[in-house]
Design an enzyme around this catalytic site. Sequence first.
Site, PDB file in Angstrom:
ATOM      1  CB  CYS A 232      -0.942  -0.010   1.191  1.00  0.00           C
ATOM      2  SG  CYS A 232      -2.004  -1.473   1.210  1.00  0.00           S
TER       3      CYS A 232
ATOM      4  CG  HIS B 141      -6.272   2.022   0.740  1.00  0.00           C
ATOM      5  ND1 HIS B 141      -5.100   2.571   0.244  1.00  0.00           N
ATOM      6  CD2 HIS B 141      -5.885   0.928   1.474  1.00  0.00           C
ATOM      7  CE1 HIS B 141      -4.071   1.835   0.653  1.00  0.00           C
ATOM      8  NE2 HIS B 141      -4.528   0.843   1.392  1.00  0.00           N
TER       9      HIS B 141
END
Lengths: 388, 388
Positions: free
Chosen positions: A85, A337
Amino acid sequence: MRRVAVAGVGMTKFGPSEKSQVEMFAEAAMEAINGSNIKPRDIQALFMGNVLGDFTEGQMNIAPMCASELGFSPGTPASKMEGACASASVAIRDAFMWVASGYYDVVLVGGTERCTVMGTPLATRTFAMASDSRYEGFSGITFPGVFAMVAHLYAKKYGIPLAKLKERMALVAVKNHKNGTMNPLAQFQKEITVEKVLSGFVVADPLQLLDCCPFSDGAAAMVLASEEMVKKMTDKPVYILGAAQGSSGPLYRQKDITRIMAREASAAQAYRMAGLTPADIDVCELHDCFTIAEIVASEGLGFFEPGKGSEAIERGETAIGGRIAINPSGGLKAKGHPIGATGAAQGYEIVKQLRGECGGRQVEGAKTGITDTLGGDLATIVNIIYGI
Amino acid sequence: MRRVAVAGVGMTKFGPSEKSQVEMFAEAAMEAINGSNIKPRDIQALFMGNVLGDFTEGQMNIAPMCASELGFSPGTPASKMEGACASASVAIRDAFMWVASGYYDVVLVGGTERCTVMGTPLATRTFAMASDSRYEGFSGITFPGVFAMVAHLYAKKYGIPLAKLKERMALVAVKNHKNGTMNPLAQFQKEITVEKVLSGFVVADPLQLLDCCPFSDGAAAMVLASEEMVKKMTDKPVYILGAAQGSSGPLYRQKDITRIMAREASAAQAYRMAGLTPADIDVCELHDCFTIAEIVASEGLGFFEPGKGSEAIERGETAIGGRIAINPSGGLKAKGHPIGATGAAQGYEIVKQLRGECGGRQVEGAKTGITDTLGGDLATIVNIIYGI
């Protein structure tokens, strides 16, 4: 080492998209390029984050595909970084060095990701691949599980009743959803309440549905330029004052998962490089993949003493207008996200904030900002400090 | 910009392995670290290539796992680059800049990959993901198919009868297998004949089995250091004189797949940076994923005029002792091709050659060498020039 600035920024709306990762990236990149008053041919190199392009679209080696879509010449290097991420932030720090060193004057950096096409079961399995695969991943640990453990340990360590901590965690979600309503690019555009968070289904005790960020599609990009060049490109340059990265490896190497070693090392480096302290920062975009993650990150970045982050939420210190505005964009929680794009989207928000272009969510008078991006279950942290 | 040198190098034996990617990388890295007369704690950052770790081992974000295995501190950034088969070379060029800029003095760079655990069908499908997924991959194009087209077009363009070209392609395989017998780390350790190549089963006409490199497991690593530091680490430093990267994007953007635009742009940059011409190069490790790939690469790097590379093979000009020794290690063809590690293994060979440590496959008096690594179906090229 030269000073490096952000000239233009671009970002797609986050949320489910019908576009491919390359198309989303091109959209964000062209906004950044146009906003820098240059042409695609002026870009000397591309650095970008992407994580699951092979699983979602069968697309590896995506960087040259994006370079091609943007019409860059074959002499333009296009590199992809994968740090789970944190991928786009790894790319930003790297691009920063190529300009700081004097090698390039103008580069494009960003990230793109399409998560929603996978569906939750495959997304959960593939995200979990960012855990250590030899000793941890196959045991069934997933990210909600890791942060559920963080929440339990945090409550225990600091003597906070779990029910109280859950309420404070819920306040993180409420704040970030509220901020998201003021961000037209956010995935979620509606306010929620503490009651709604606390009545959500349990994902991994004590985390409930609204403690967790969504799966998202999206892209974000920035044009970085040398100080000399940026003055010809925009009258609102934002400088990169510090850029640092840390790595912790597997969970079994952590001494205390309520304090992420990689973050403490990375943040210390970034502040030192910028010559700033946490008290100097006006606005922060940090990695709130789960509500408890925002609390521990706000401490790891030095805004609050360890164990004091959840009280600060309750006192409104992290709201827009509070002592340190955290995630005015809505954060991962409400803005969304798209994992390989997240770091660039955080940079987008800080640049917009420092330029005073954030409308209802503007942090008044913001002159410095920090981003914090986490990759894997505590394995990679990148911090970038921006200033005008 | 400072001069950057290679201090130590390390490499596992290539071929099927029972070890994990992290374990293989640690083995290669410790050899490079020990050979540099330093300790793991002296490494300031890690840059590495890996491509299919998620498919083969469920391991994404592998760089911090490797950093952890090596005992690096949380303040040590660990970044992974993915540029398909060129990944490790993308990482080398990147690591080079972090030292050249003056930011770091000593960094570790390399790559690791485990391909054989997948089996041929899944390996073929996942490798093909490095093609453009929107318009090309789903049509069924795979890398043997791409290079089969290259061979047909090459024969047609230069008026070489296909049977003659096939014989010359077979000579590439024969040469590289012969070189491999002198490399104890090579996957294949036996000589082959033109007759054997030409009687192999057809993979993608005109490519037969022995025209194709194998699937491999392996890792390779190098310690890069500033000129000042390297003098304390080894009495045989090898300098990086040039480092360049190009990108072409999808096949449909190529004008002529017998001449890879990204390679011509990249090689020109690398030679310019080094202040050298092709005639100055003594030894070359290039991307012979297929025999025809070696022929077109030898032309793209400027060793032979376009269309003349296959004759040069016939005349022995690329053998050890010939005009320009190409793939003395055995190349991808015989040494093996663990995709995310290949660029670092090419660097390993050039460094060993320039140090005069290659035994029976030594290119006598070699003082300069170049590596050439291809990622995707012509999408990414990296060239690194080394010298003593």
